[in-house]
Design an enzyme around this catalytic site. Structure first.
Site, PDB file in Angstrom:
ATOM      1  N   GLU A   2       1.334  -0.091 -11.634  1.00 56.86           N
ATOM      2  CA  GLU A   2       2.123  -0.784 -10.396  1.00 56.86           C
ATOM      3  C   GLU A   2       2.634  -2.252 -10.488  1.00 56.86           C
ATOM      4  O   GLU A   2       3.488  -2.618  -9.893  1.00 56.86           O
ATOM      5  CB  GLU A   2       0.927  -0.569  -9.206  1.00 56.86           C
ATOM      6  CG  GLU A   2       0.931   0.933  -8.814  1.00 56.86           C
ATOM      7  CD  GLU A   2       0.028   1.670  -9.262  1.00 56.86           C
ATOM      8  OE1 GLU A   2       0.008   3.170  -9.273  1.00 56.86           O
ATOM      9  OE2 GLU A   2      -0.614   0.987 -10.402  1.00 56.86           O
ATOM     10  N   HIS A   5      -7.582   6.429  -1.172  1.00 53.58           N
ATOM     11  CA  HIS A   5      -6.385   6.868  -0.904  1.00 53.58           C
ATOM     12  C   HIS A   5      -6.075   6.767   0.569  1.00 53.58           C
ATOM     13  O   HIS A   5      -5.100   7.641   1.261  1.00 53.58           O
ATOM     14  CB  HIS A   5      -6.226   8.537  -1.458  1.00 53.58           C
ATOM     15  CG  HIS A   5      -6.092   8.236  -2.819  1.00 53.58           C
ATOM     16  ND1 HIS A   5      -7.255   8.552  -3.577  1.00 53.58           N
ATOM     17  CD2 HIS A   5      -5.021   8.556  -3.853  1.00 53.58           C
ATOM     18  CE1 HIS A   5      -7.054   8.555  -4.992  1.00 53.58           C
ATOM     19  NE2 HIS A   5      -5.615   8.464  -5.060  1.00 53.58           N
TER      20      HIS A   5
END
Length: 325
Positions: A60, A129
């Protein structure tokens, strides 16, 4: 108007902006060949090719940095991070590069960069998540933060974000990608600033954003049957928050209830209440009330997960308490 799902509205905005401007490109994990985890980029790889719909490694910080660098050179990247939890890995790029370059360059360098990221609690994805990071991005000067609650705004906010010369974080919700709603057939843009009155009312103001707008609307319908007329405000643009719009609603209703899926400490609700304290303190007939998640990592167990986040029942109970009923 056409009825479409939240993900379809995002896809339409992608497609239109990429067709209009060859400097718009998309980048992220599994957005190309696979069409995106939530289908929001499906078909774009075949239409625009691998140079404009770029599948990235699971890194990322690196691909966010590549997108920011491309934005500084005049491109308009739309970078998708698969889950907002993983945005922590890219915070160096977002905070120290995207947010600051315009100011550190004396206004000579712009960064028209868009980060799309799903967040929120989404049916047993576990604590790693299920983050709610709106307040983190709100704390970074130089970033804009928006969060669409409907397919209409998922389309309109992304369109506006792509054409903005500032870095914009668009926070979607993992539980709303299959949400259906009407989206006008013609092209339109949702402002990156300002609140929306989604239900006018006179007895109290319910401030919400993202998925909590739907809990607020459900609660307002139930309260109406009890003779309580609740106004529901979609905050929508979280940075900058619309101080004038927030204050105007409370000047009319004289009571405020803030609903958020996130934990309370240092959150959106805290900021809304601070604005009310500064702008309309003497207009309030009661202390503002917050409905929020429990201060725990989101559990995996389905029942515990459900118990950790608020719902329409809690909004109704809080509204009654606020009105002394």
């Amino acid at each position: 108007m056409a009825e479409m799902m939240y993900w379809q509205a995002i896809l339409r905005a992608h497609d239109e902006e990429m067709a209009r401007d060859p400097l718009v490109f998309a980048m992220g994990e599994d957005i190309g060949v696979a069409g995106g985890t939530y289908k929001a980029t499906s078909g774009l790889y075949a239409k625009y090719g691998e140079e404009r719909v770029i599948d990235t490694p699971i890194s990322e910080n690196s691909y966010t940095g590549i997108g920011i660098g491309a934005a500084m050179l005049g491109c308009r990247p739309i970078v998708e991070i698969m889950s907002v939890n993983f945005a922590w890995l890219a915070m160096d790029q977002l905070m120290n590069n995207a947010a600051k370059i315009h100011y550190m360059s004396g206004g000579k360098i712009r960064c028209p960069f868009v980060l799309r990221v799903p967040g929120g609690t989404a049916h047993q994805l576990g604590a790693q998540h299920s983050a709610r990071m709106e307040k983190v991005f709100m704390g970074v000067s130089g970033l804009r933060v928006v969060t669409p609650a409907t397919p209409r705004d998922a389309y309109g906010l992304l369109k506006s974000a792509v054409r903005c010369d500032d870095p914009v974080v668009v926070i979607e919700h993992e539980s709303m990608y299959n949400l259906k709603g009407e989206v006008p057939d013609e092209e339109f843009f949702t402002p990156l600033e300002g609140v929306e009155i989604v239900r006018p009312g006179r007895d109290l103001s319910i401030f919400a954003y993202n998925i909590s707008v739907h809990w607020a609307l459900q609660a307002a319908e139930r309260l109406a049957k009890e003779g309580i007329d609740a106004e529901v405000i979609d905050l929508r643009a979280l940075k900058p928050l619309d101080r004038a719009g927030i204050a105007a609603s409370v000047r009319k209703t004289h009571r405020a209830l803030v609903v958020e899926e996130d934990e309370a400490p240092v959150g959106v609700g805290s900021e809304v209440i601070a604005i009310l304290n500064e702008e309309v303190f003497f207009e309030l007939d009661a202390a503002p009330v917050r409905v929020h998640a429990r201060d725990v990592p989101i559990p995996y167990n389905r029942r515990l997960e459900k118990a950790a986040i608020p719902n329409a029942d809690e909004v109704v109970a809080a509204a009654r308490k606020l009105l002394g009923k």
